[in-house]
Write a protein that holds these residues in place. Sequence first.
Motif, mmCIF file in Angstrom:
data_model
loop_
_atom_site.group_PDB
_atom_site.id
_atom_site.type_symbol
_atom_site.label_atom_id
_atom_site.label_comp_id
_atom_site.label_asym_id
_atom_site.label_seq_id
_atom_site.Cartn_x
_atom_site.Cartn_y
_atom_site.Cartn_z
ATOM 1 N N LEU A 93 0.820 -1.210 0.000
ATOM 2 C CA LEU A 93 0.000 0.000 0.000
ATOM 3 C C LEU A 93 0.855 1.262 0.000
ATOM 4 C CD1 LEU A 93 -2.853 -1.026 2.446
ATOM 5 C CD2 LEU A 93 -2.793 -1.152 -0.048
ATOM 6 N N ALA A 94 2.156 1.107 0.251
ATOM 7 C CA ALA A 94 3.064 2.254 0.214
ATOM 8 C C ALA A 94 3.351 2.684 -1.221
ATOM 9 C CB ALA A 94 4.371 1.924 0.923
ATOM 10 N N PHE A 95 3.157 1.793 -2.168
ATOM 11 C CA PHE A 95 3.381 2.118 -3.572
ATOM 12 C C PHE A 95 2.137 2.773 -4.153
ATOM 13 C CE2 PHE A 95 7.319 -0.005 -3.644
ATOM 14 C CZ PHE A 95 7.186 -1.188 -2.944
ATOM 15 N N ASN A 96 2.344 3.676 -5.091
ATOM 16 C CA ASN A 96 1.194 4.291 -5.760
ATOM 17 C C ASN A 96 0.488 3.296 -6.673
ATOM 18 O OD1 ASN A 96 3.363 6.865 -5.662
ATOM 19 N ND2 ASN A 96 1.295 7.274 -4.943
ATOM 20 N N VAL A 97 1.264 2.424 -7.279
ATOM 21 C CA VAL A 97 0.679 1.449 -8.190
ATOM 22 C C VAL A 97 1.567 0.206 -8.238
ATOM 23 C CG1 VAL A 97 1.838 2.485 -10.198
ATOM 24 C CG2 VAL A 97 -0.228 1.118 -10.530
ATOM 25 N N MET A 98 0.910 -0.939 -8.376
ATOM 26 C CA MET A 98 1.617 -2.188 -8.631
ATOM 27 C C MET A 98 0.995 -2.847 -9.834
ATOM 28 S SD MET A 98 2.566 -3.856 -4.956
ATOM 29 C CE MET A 98 3.729 -4.965 -5.769
ATOM 30 N N GLY A 99 1.825 -3.565 -10.572
ATOM 31 C CA GLY A 99 1.287 -4.139 -11.782
ATOM 32 C C GLY A 99 2.069 -5.328 -12.278
ATOM 33 N N TRP A 100 1.544 -5.908 -13.313
ATOM 34 C CA TRP A 100 2.192 -6.999 -14.026
ATOM 35 C C TRP A 100 2.444 -6.556 -15.464
ATOM 36 C CZ3 TRP A 100 3.895 -11.394 -11.759
ATOM 37 C CH2 TRP A 100 3.387 -11.701 -10.492
ATOM 38 N N TYR A 101 3.661 -6.797 -15.912
ATOM 39 C CA TYR A 101 4.060 -6.559 -17.278
ATOM 40 C C TYR A 101 4.517 -7.880 -17.866
ATOM 41 C CZ TYR A 101 4.146 -1.499 -16.375
ATOM 42 O OH TYR A 101 3.799 -0.202 -16.079
ATOM 43 N N ARG A 102 4.594 -7.923 -19.180
ATOM 44 C CA ARG A 102 5.117 -9.126 -19.818
ATOM 45 C C ARG A 102 5.960 -8.747 -21.025
ATOM 46 N NH1 ARG A 102 -0.561 -11.700 -22.176
ATOM 47 N NH2 ARG A 102 -0.885 -10.181 -23.874
ATOM 48 N N GLN A 103 6.876 -9.647 -21.324
ATOM 49 C CA GLN A 103 7.735 -9.439 -22.491
ATOM 50 C C GLN A 103 7.920 -10.761 -23.209
ATOM 51 O OE1 GLN A 103 11.550 -7.603 -21.655
ATOM 52 N NE2 GLN A 103 11.711 -6.885 -23.757
ATOM 53 N N ALA A 104 7.453 -10.778 -24.436
ATOM 54 C CA ALA A 104 7.625 -11.944 -25.297
ATOM 55 C C ALA A 104 8.915 -11.771 -26.098
ATOM 56 C CB ALA A 104 6.423 -12.092 -26.212
#
Length: 118
Positions: free
Chosen positions: A29-40
């Motif tokens: 919750l300390a981060f403004n945003v969390m996410g998942w990225y991917r690279q093919a």
Amino acid sequence: QVQLVESGGGLVQSGGSLRLSCVASRSILAFNVMGWYRQAPGKQRELVAEIRNTGSTNYADSVKGRFTISRDSAKNTVYLQMNSLKPEDTAVYYCNAAYEFPRRSDYWGQGTQVTVSS
């Protein structure tokens, strides 16, 4: 130093499901945003899904209706539930955590391989 550790990748048949987990070394919750990225292979890294500290979510058009991002703040963990997987979902998936102020600072996990066979 922020550490992000992903798990849950693997080999699955087309139409199958996987759940990725990302455990952070501090409160998510300390981060403004969390996410998942991917690279093919041969492609640029792309955003798959993100969740803001407000709880709002955002998805790439290619995964809408199939993937769900969620979090468990008590466990400092962000999840990516992936259903109806397609061969084109094959990639290395990276967890990301970011502060946005005063300027964006990104932290990355080591990545986890997801392979979808046809």
